[in-house]
Design an enzyme around this catalytic site. Structure first.
Site, PDB file in Angstrom:
ATOM      1  N   LYS A 314       0.851  -1.195   0.000  1.00 29.32           N
ATOM      2  CA  LYS A 314       0.000   0.000   0.000  1.00 29.32           C
ATOM      3  C   LYS A 314       0.884   1.243   0.000  1.00 29.32           C
ATOM      4  CE  LYS A 314      -0.608   0.190   5.042  1.00 29.32           C
ATOM      5  NZ  LYS A 314       0.122   1.456   5.245  1.00 29.32           N
ATOM      6  N   LYS A 343       0.884  -0.499   9.797  1.00 38.13           N
ATOM      7  CA  LYS A 343       2.022   0.108   9.098  1.00 38.13           C
ATOM      8  C   LYS A 343       1.775   1.600   8.863  1.00 38.13           C
ATOM      9  CE  LYS A 343       4.253  -3.792   8.704  1.00 38.13           C
ATOM     10  NZ  LYS A 343       3.608  -4.400   9.864  1.00 38.13           N
ATOM     11  N   ASP A 344       2.871   2.327   8.615  1.00 37.25           N
ATOM     12  CA  ASP A 344       2.805   3.777   8.422  1.00 37.25           C
ATOM     13  C   ASP A 344       1.907   4.147   7.247  1.00 37.25           C
ATOM     14  OD1 ASP A 344       5.580   2.951   9.511  1.00 37.25           O
ATOM     15  OD2 ASP A 344       5.411   5.053  10.080  1.00 37.25           O
ATOM     16  N   LYS A 345       1.345   5.349   7.316  1.00 40.12           N
ATOM     17  CA  LYS A 345       0.504   5.831   6.221  1.00 40.12           C
ATOM     18  C   LYS A 345       1.363   6.400   5.089  1.00 40.12           C
ATOM     19  CE  LYS A 345      -3.077   9.064   4.805  1.00 40.12           C
ATOM     20  NZ  LYS A 345      -4.048  10.112   5.187  1.00 40.12           N
TER      21      LYS A 345
END
Length: 708
Positions: A314, A343-345
């Site tokens: 993503k 997880k990080d954006k």
């Protein structure tokens, strides 16, 4: 020791009076890391991260230590490799002498032949899979020769007791050893019960034990031992559509006793019926036939749980937001997805995901929909179960730090030395293992931990109000929140809220149905998945942990002191509880330097943890009381939330940390003067791995002395 707070606050923190002042100051502004301590004292350097998602790449490391990459894996090839590895292990493992090995082999073969003969007699008319090799491998591979011999002797003594009609001793047990792997335990249970139907296997933590099967003894008093053997073999095998028939019985009262026994002991699993038929000599004979309850088994077989695993890539998406898109595209619930970590954006991330009730073929068919939302999926294959949060080893990070320069006010002109010093310090001394800012959200008006505190205090309406408090901005989400906040018009808010905001829409639909009373708010929170509900409470507990860790370092520095907690990382086979593995440092141990700071842990608040016995423990009590949680049990029954707490190491270290300079020419300068373009932007590329639940931004904060 370097501390970012002013000297006045740092000194004040050493007194109990200042604890209250510190709590008040931490509560009066949005949570960030600005006021929290550092463990190292180097100067650091300035730089920017996440200028684009490509500058921040995160790849999950699974429980086997392998990177979860987008490279497609041939599942059959992977299974073959795994099989070859297991075979090589068997060949190279330490083996007993040849004579012992032959004795073991013969013993196992004898056991398996006896079992197979018994199974053949029980299921005369059934098509059975080839199971000789399976039984042999289970007993031969998982049980040592000594254990097999002990098991055989134990079985003989139990059989002798049963034959002599002596009442079985249910307290008589034999341990077969420790088997942390769940599938290995299941194989042991099945193999032993098929081999010795008069024994009962059970698990005590990871230990597998056997004891006399008193149900077997009771049945053998009603029938014969031969029939009891066959019945319990039939019962344990659970072969589809199989039946078991007892010998003809002319006594109605006796048949009634057998019916009653089976119904009482195994009625949920099987059902019995008496069938009458004439024999060749013309006499009427009645037999009892046992079969598995068809209705429950058919439902299970017609609607089996389907799990499909895949790698999710993503870009610039939150994990929960991505799950919302996936669920919407596939027509399933967000709760049907499981993953090992958030997880990080603003990053490109790779992680393992498992979806329930979706076949691999159906998932492949929807790939084109995912690409439109900045997602790609790889390595699609069936699997047997969902993932659990924390079911990973860690994460690998590749981070580009741009516009690198010395901090404002730093007179040094040696930027290279500043960077080298910072990297070496973090390599050798680690970083304080704070929860990163993404744990709390980026809201300026309301953050996740504030919602969590309201839920812990069971202020459900307040939690709803905080959840829908708008931030500054005119995006569709904030427009919908502003409308709801001003009007409380739920029906009008729903069409304004974007479809990908799954949590918001779930809550709105529930509130529309049940109203915004206390009961309606409770039902609203119950409408979203458990993992999302508890996320907010974990955010609050994480905030408390961060402040406690900062106070601990500011108060006692970087050595283990009396009253600190040490977590003994014992083998997984230990049966002790989590808190039993926590040791409180004594004055003598502090004096002798028995423990170091990297062994010290602090508790996440919960109902099953110990607190330090030094000033840090007092700090926890003051902090929770200040928030109105002095009597909190950390259980929210109305929302089905249970918060036992856990322990987290104060100090963590990056693994395989590599720092490489990248020279990037300023494009604007190049356009102005292509022949004499000398303006350059110093850029660093950092690569490292962190254990699970560690934050790269926190590691960079310690290294660079910057907050992100």
């Amino acid at each position: 020791m370097g501390v970012v707070r002013g000297q006045e606050v740092a000194e004040a923190l050493r007194s109990r009076t200042a604890v209250r002042l510190f709590i008040y100051k931490m509560e009066e502004r949005p949570l960030d890391l600005d006021s929290l301590s550092y463990i190292t004292d180097h100067t650091g350097f300035y730089g920017t991260i996440k200028n684009s998602p490509a500058d921040f790449a995160v790849t999950e490391i699974d429980v086997t230590g392998q990177l979860v990459t987008k490279g497609c894996t041939d599942v059959n090839e992977e299974l073959q490799t795994q099989h070859n590895t297991e075979e090589n292990f068997k060949k190279t493992r330490l083996c007993p002498s040849t004579a012992e090995a032959e004795m073991k082999d013969k013993l196992v073969r004898d056991i398996c032949e006896a079992v197979l003969e018994k199974v053949d007699n029980v299921f005369e008319d059934q098509d059975l899979p080839e199971c000789e090799a399976d039984l042999y491998n289970v007993v031969n591979t998982l049980l040592s020769l000594d254990v097999q011999e002990s098991l055989t002797k134990f079985a003989c003594s139990v059989r002798s007791a049963f034959e002599s009609k002596v009442s079985g001793d249910d307290q008589c047990e034999l341990s077969l050893g420790l088997f942390p792997d769940k599938s290995a335990r299941a194989s042991i249970h099945s193999a032993v019960r098929q081999t010795f139907p008069f024994l009962l296997t059970f698990t005590r933590s990871p230990e597998v034990l056997v004891k006399p099967n008193l149900d077997y003894q009771e049945l053998s008093l009603l029938t014969s031992e031969e029939e009891a053997d066959k019945f319990f073999t039939f019962l344990d095998a659970k072969v589809n559509s199989s039946r078991f028939t007892f010998q003809p019985d002319v006594c109605k009262e006796h048949r009634k006793s057998v019916h009653h026994f089976i119904s009482k002991k195994f009625g949920k699993l099987v059902e019995t019926k008496s069938f009458s038929e004439k024999s060749t000599d013309g006499l009427q004979k009645v037999c009892i036939t046992v079969r598995f309850r068809e209705r429950k088994r058919q439902r299970s077989e017609e609607n089996p749980d389907i799990f499909t695993a895949f790698t999710l890539e993503k870009e610039n998406l939150e994990t929960l937001e991505a799950i919302g898109y996936l669920a919407s595209s596939l027509g399933v619930l967000p709760s049907d997805f499981s993953y090992a970590g958030i997880k990080d954006k603003k990053a490109i991330t790779y992680q393992s995901v498992v979806v329930k009730k979706v076949t691999p073929e159906r998932l492949r068919g929807a790939e084109v929909l995912f690409k439109k939302k900045g997602m790609r999926i790889y390595n699609i294959h069936p699997t047997s179960q969902h993932l659990h949060l924390g079911q990973l080893t860690g994460n690998h990070f590749t981070i580009v730090v741009r516009d690198v320069k010395c901090h404002a006010g730093d007179m040094s002109e040696d930027l290279e030395n500043r960077v080298e010093e910072a990297v070496c310090n973090v390599k050798n001394r680690g970083f304080i293992n704070y929860y990163g800012p993404q744990r709390f959200g980026k809201g300026r008006n309301v953050q996740s931990h504030e919602i969590g505190l309201a839920l812990l205090k069971e202020e459900m309406a307040q939690a709803i109000k905080l959840f829908f408090t708008p931030e500054d901005g005119d995006d569709p989400v904030n427009k919908a929140k502003k409308y709801f906040f001003q009007t409380e018009d739920i029906k009008g808010t729903l069409p304004l809220m974007p479809a990908y905001k799954v949590r918001e829409r779930m809550l709105l639909r529930a509130l529309n149905r049940y109203g915004i009373s206390d009961d309606g708010c409770i039902r609203g929170w119950l409408s979203i998945p458990h993992s999302m509900r508890i996320f907010y409470i974990h955010a609050y507990c994480s905030k408390v942990w961060n402040e406690a860790a900062s106070y601990r370092i500011a108060t006692y520095g970087s050595k283990a002191v009396e009253g600190d907690l040490i977590f003994h990382n014992q083998d997984t086979s230990e049966t002790s509880s989590l808190s039993d593995r926590v040791h409180i440092v004594t004055a003598a141990e502090e004096e002798e330097g028995v423990y170091s700071i990297h062994q010290v842990v602090l508790p996440m608040p919960g109902h099953s943890i110990k607190y330090p016995t030094n000033q840090v423990g007092q700090w926890y009590r003051e902090a929770l009381a200040s928030a109105g949680l002095q009597s909190c049990k950390f259980r929210v029954g109305t929302l089905q939330l249970n918060i036992p707490g856990c322990y987290r190491h104060i100090i963590k270290y990056p693994h395989n940390l590599i720092c490489e300079p990248i020279i990037e020419i300023d494009k604007q300068s190049l356009e102005k003067d292509s022949e004499h373009a000398t303006s350059q932007k110093p850029t660093l590329k950092l690569s490292f791995q962190l254990d699970s639940s560690c934050y790269a931004t926190v590691c960079l904060r310690e290294m660079m002395k910057c907050n992100f």
